[in-house]
Design a protein around this motif. Structure first.
Motif, mmCIF file in Angstrom:
data_model
loop_
_atom_site.group_PDB
_atom_site.id
_atom_site.type_symbol
_atom_site.label_atom_id
_atom_site.label_comp_id
_atom_site.label_asym_id
_atom_site.label_seq_id
_atom_site.Cartn_x
_atom_site.Cartn_y
_atom_site.Cartn_z
ATOM 1 N N LEU C 85 0.637 -0.735 -0.226
ATOM 2 C CA LEU C 85 -0.180 0.014 -0.433
ATOM 3 C C LEU C 85 0.709 1.296 0.122
ATOM 4 O O LEU C 85 2.184 1.172 0.866
ATOM 5 N N PHE C 86 0.411 2.773 -0.832
ATOM 6 C CA PHE C 86 0.766 3.219 -0.886
ATOM 7 C C PHE C 86 0.848 4.266 0.269
ATOM 8 O O PHE C 86 -0.236 5.002 1.411
ATOM 9 N N ARG C 87 2.793 4.183 1.706
ATOM 10 C CA ARG C 87 2.458 4.661 2.740
ATOM 11 C C ARG C 87 1.921 5.909 2.944
ATOM 12 O O ARG C 87 1.357 6.598 3.702
ATOM 13 N N HIS C 88 1.731 6.803 1.894
ATOM 14 C CA HIS C 88 1.861 8.463 1.643
ATOM 15 C C HIS C 88 0.505 8.651 1.487
ATOM 16 O O HIS C 88 0.497 10.353 1.579
ATOM 17 N N MET C 89 -0.152 8.060 0.947
ATOM 18 C CA MET C 89 -1.728 7.868 0.784
ATOM 19 C C MET C 89 -2.499 7.379 1.898
ATOM 20 O O MET C 89 -2.522 6.402 1.770
#
Lengths: 287, 274, 360
Positions: C85-89
């Motif tokens: 999963l994209f951590r910053h989103m």
């Protein structure tokens, strides 16, 4: 509950606690040693810069800073950083990308080569450019025929600075990107993102703090480099003196206020760097 | 972690990396080697074995060695104090450790010279109290190099201490070990590789250091003249051959040291099972 | 979308990860790629996805050769082992990513994207988490978000790499059934990789057993369990007692007609629940006795030893329903007789299934 915690924390009731904590005399002794060292070697020098810079009053400090030569030195320092930092940043990203995202022969050798400038004495980093572009150097004759000056001129300063600050950004990024792996990037590709979309929307946000960290260190060194720049600069006042070189020249002229006024600018740069560095470390830690 | 083959941008990224690396680092460095080919072996030996040059090598390596040892000791104490204890001003102290990294060497040089010169704050104290003169003596070089080295040692030991599994200490204590035994048999062997690395990094950096040393050293030939300064002197005298020969020697020694450091680290890691 | 793999080979250096794999997966199946670690199952999944290129062979999706198409153009949804999963989103932005990176011409409007994303989040029952970041989710939630994200681009094939590997046992059980029901609802061809045979049996409609880069057997869970093609499959799926007739097997099976009359191979595999155990009285001459037993819930596992067996004390296992165990009044140390109801023979062509139980 509190009774239990107290019992554990109280060394008198716990048999093994004395083996797990340092005795107080040792603890406070070590703290004293460490703090004295930090005070004498780190705080004192910082304070002294300010003290010496203001030793003849604030007016003298300001007038030392507003001298034409000082201003020229500041400008040159900024210019050098403005050219070298972006170049080495782009390089750092490209190098980290190729090293951490692909397998190829000679990869570990390449990584070693990138670190090479760190193990070269700053003076030697200057010498090699003199050997290359100086009057007696490999390209010296050709350059003087075409009236191009590199050594004892700004290009030489930029080149020497590029060399000494070369590994900073790459060095921050490589371990981070290695550890991160490429799953998120693969996920982006599998969802249909193009290469640049993946880079700007996934990779860059993930490495931004480490990247800024590298840029910060690179910038501090670019602005503060002395040895390498001193060899290629020629110390021409107002023309090829960067701020650190200006400090040296003023100091050798017994212009204490001038030297320390310029030094205080560089010391503030160092302090700003330290503050930002601490902030970035905190950011990276909580990412 | 297996590398993916489908990542875009391999050729441009690696191509750019190699071209830029060659232009900025490899080609300039190799000129040093090529230039030295113009010297005959006899000339080279004659330059290098000159008394003044041998003396400067002794000064550079000797002071770097002493400074690295002293910095290792204080670095270990500081790292220990910063990781294991809590006291007011701890965060500030921790941040200040990196000052020598961030402070331009020329600034460090004039500041240390001012503090330790005979009229200076500490210089006066040491001269009056103990009859020790620091600045403009070889001791001055050592002091400057300790300043430069301290973050190398602290920053290599700190993470190891932070990650150190304290349950090992608890296990040792449960088997009846004393505090001293726990330190010498459990903690120290675990941080020794880092300490060694910090020492080696300090040493390597100290040998090549220029900016912070020249102001405090006095630069007296045969006594307190370091190798980098001698290279600069040769350049200023337009003695390119001399500068090349000394620089190459220094470079070769640095790389050899780097190799030894890596082997040493490898060996220590292997022995301590890390 | 149907998937055909023909003659796929892949090497990493000297190591052969996949060795001439041929496999056909019809549309709508839920397939498990099952095997021990290092068997090549993840590599095979990544080759189907286009995340890895085979050295040799072809990948056909819906009959079209897609071997040279990269992952972006294959129309697959991939759920990574650690979810990626994209951590910053936020959760919402993660799921919306695949829609937002479409070229302007085919990109849906932001309103449609919002609707689609919320629909998907509702499908995985996590819409209430839409503004959280991945770090704030539990493992099971991350898994379901990763699935929703992969589904957002409306893939024709869904590929999952060890989908339950990083989860707690209880969450894993729950998500297994959920995945199976989700598949029934969406009917998208789905392939997942697992090293857990129970998981494969429970979730998949078809199982492909891999070992050392080769397919050992392909079939429904029932076929794989009841008719294992070789000793590897038999041992990897479920529990089994192994008898090598040359050494210890005959000691155990002495007097058994399986050994004397019907040897169809040199190795016999007997599932624990195919061994019947009967209590004998103390003076009986049987060398076999009950060493220990464990309560596994509905069944009891019996540890049996053989006095005649020299050397290391080998133990075989039998299982019986716990009710039956209660009635039998078996105790530790009791002399027992064994009945082998069924065995699989290997190293000869056909597995042998004896019709009646054999007493010895």
């Amino acid at each position: 509950m509190t009774a239990i915690t107290q019992e554990i924390n109280n060394p008198k009731t716990s048999v093994t606690a004395s083996a797990l904590r340092d005795p107080d005399w040792l603890k406070y002794g070590l703290i004293a040693v460490a703090l004295s060292f930090i005070f004498l070697f780190l705080c004192l020098p910082l304070g002294l810069v300010v003290f010496q810079a203001l030793s003849k009053g604030f007016g003298a400090f300001l007038s030392a800073l507003s001298q034409a030569d000082t201003l020229a030195a500041m400008k040159l320092t900024l210019l050098t950083a403005l050219v070298t930092v972006p170049l080495n940043t782009v390089f750092g990203i490209a190098a980290a990308w190729s090293i951490t995202r692909f397998e190829f022969k000679g990869k570990s050798f390449l990584t070693t080569l990138i670190d090479l400038p760190f193990s070269v004495s700053p003076v030697i980093s200057g010498v090699i450019f003199v050997l290359l572009f100086g009057m007696q150097g490999a390209f010296g004759e050709w350059l003087s025929d075409h009236d191009i000056k590199i050594i004892f001129a700004v290009p030489g300063i930029v080149l020497a600075t590029l060399f000494v600050t070369f590994p900073f950004v790459a060095r921050q990024l490589i371990p981070l990107m290695q550890e991160m792996g490429c799953e998120e990037e693969e996920a982006a590709l599998s969802l249909g993102a193009s290469g640049w979309q993946m880079f700007f929307q996934i990779t860059l946000p993930n490495i931004k703090w480490a990247l800024l960290y590298g840029v910060l260190l690179c910038n501090a060194r670019a602005m503060g480099e002395f040895g390498a720049v001193s060899v290629v600069s020629g110390h021409i006042r107002g023309l090829t003196n960067t701020l650190p070189l200006h400090v040296e020249v003023s100091y050798n002229d017994y212009d204490v206020v001038g030297a320390f006024a310029s030094a205080s600018i560089l010391a503030s740069l160092a302090i700003v760097t330290l503050i930002l560095k601490t902030l970035l470390e905190w950011k990276q830690g909580t990412r | 972690m297996s590398q993916s083959q489908i990542m875009p941008g391999f050729k441009p990224a690696l191509g750019y990396t190699l071209v830029y690396l060659s232009l900025v680092v490899l080609i300039p460095l190799s000129t040093l080697v090529f230039n030295s080919f113009q010297l005959s072996w006899e000339d080279y030996v004659a330059i290098i074995t000159h008394k003044r040059i041998i003396a400067s090598f002794q000064v550079s390596f000797g002071s770097a060695l002493i400074a690295a040892a002293v910095a290792s000791f204080f670095g270990l104490v500081i790292a220990w104090v910063l990781v294991r204890y809590s006291f007011t001003g701890q965060k500030l102290s921790d941040a200040l450790i990196d000052l020598p990294f961030a402070l331009p060497t020329a600034v460090a040089g004039i500041v240390l010279a001012t503090i330790f010169q005979p009229g200076g704050f500490l210089g006066n104290l040491l001269l009056e109290g103990f009859g020790i003169q620091v600045a403009f003596k070889p001791l001055g070089i050592v002091v400057a190099l300790i300043f430069i080295s301290i973050p190398f040692v602290v920053r290599t030991i700190e993470p190891v201490l932070l990650e150190f599994d304290t349950s090992m200490e608890e296990a040792a204590a449960s088997m009846g070990a004393s505090r001293l035994q726990i330190f010498t048999k459990i903690i120290f062997p675990n941080i020794f590789p880092a300490l060694l690395t910090g020492f080696a990094l300090s040493f390597a950096r100290g040998v090549g250091e220029y900016g912070s040393v020249i102001f405090i050293a006095g630069n007296l030939p045969y006594v307190s003249e370091i190798v980098p300064l001698l290279i600069v002197t040769k350049l200023e005298q337009y003695d390119m051959e001399g500068a090349t020969a000394i620089a190459l020697t220094m470079l070769v020694i640095s790389f050899a040291m780097l190799l030894v450091i890596n082997l040493l680290q490898h060996w220590v890691r292997k022995r301590s099972g890390q | 979308m149907s998937i055909v793999l023909s003659n796929i080979s892949k090497k990493f250096g000297q190591f052969s990860a996949l060795d001439h794999i041929d496999l056909e997966i019809p549309e709508g199946e839920l397939v498990a790629l099952l095997g021990p670690s290092g068997c090549g199952k993840t590599t095979l999944l990544r080759i189907i996805a286009g995340l890895e290129r085979p050295d040799d062979g072809k990948v056909l999706l819906s009959g079209e050769d897609k071997t040279d198409h990269d992952v972006r153009k294959r129309g697959i949804g991939f759920v990574f082992q650690h979810y990626a999963l994209f951590r910053h989103m936020t959760v919402f932005d993660n799921v919306a990513f695949g829609l937002r990176v479409k070229p302007t011409k085919t990109r849906p409007s932001e309103a449609i994207i919002r609707k689609n994303v919320h629909d998907l989040l509702n499908l995985v029952q996590l819409d209430w988490l839409h503004d959280r970041f991945p770090d704030q989710l539990s493992g099971g939630q991350r898994q379901r978000i990763a699935l929703a994200r992969a589904l957002a681009v409306e893939p024709k094939v869904l590929l999952l790499d060890e989908p339950f590997g990083a989860l707690d046992a209880s969450v894993r059980k729950e998500l297994r059934l959920w995945l199976r029901h989700l598949h029934n609802e969406l009917n998208v061809t789905t392939i997942f990789v697992t090293h857990d045979q129970e998981e494969a049996m429970e979730v998949a409609s078809q199982i492909v057993v891999l070992n050392h880069g080769k397919i050992e057997q392909k079939g429904t869970p029932t076929q794989i369990y009841d008719e294992p093609k070789n000793d590897f499959v038999s041992q990897f799926i479920g529990h089994t007692n192994v008898f090598h007739l040359e050494n210890d097997g005959d000691t155990w099976l002495k007097g058994s007609s399986i050994v004397l009359d019907n040897t169809d191979g040199i190795t016999a595999h007997v599932r624990p629940h195919h061994i019947g155990v009967e209590k004998l009285d103390e003076n009986a001459s049987s060398p076999i006795s009950l060493k220990d037993w464990q309560h596994l819930g509905a069944t009891i596992r019996l540890e049996l030893t053989n006095d005649e067996f020299k050397g290391t004390a080998k133990v075989i296992y039998a299982e019986m329903p716990s009710d039956q165990f209660k009635q039998s009044r078996l105790k530790k140390g009791d002399k027992v007789a064994l009945f082998i109801r069924q065995a699989h023979w290997f190293n000869l062509e056909k597995p042998h299934v004896p019709e009646a139980a054999t007493n010895f």
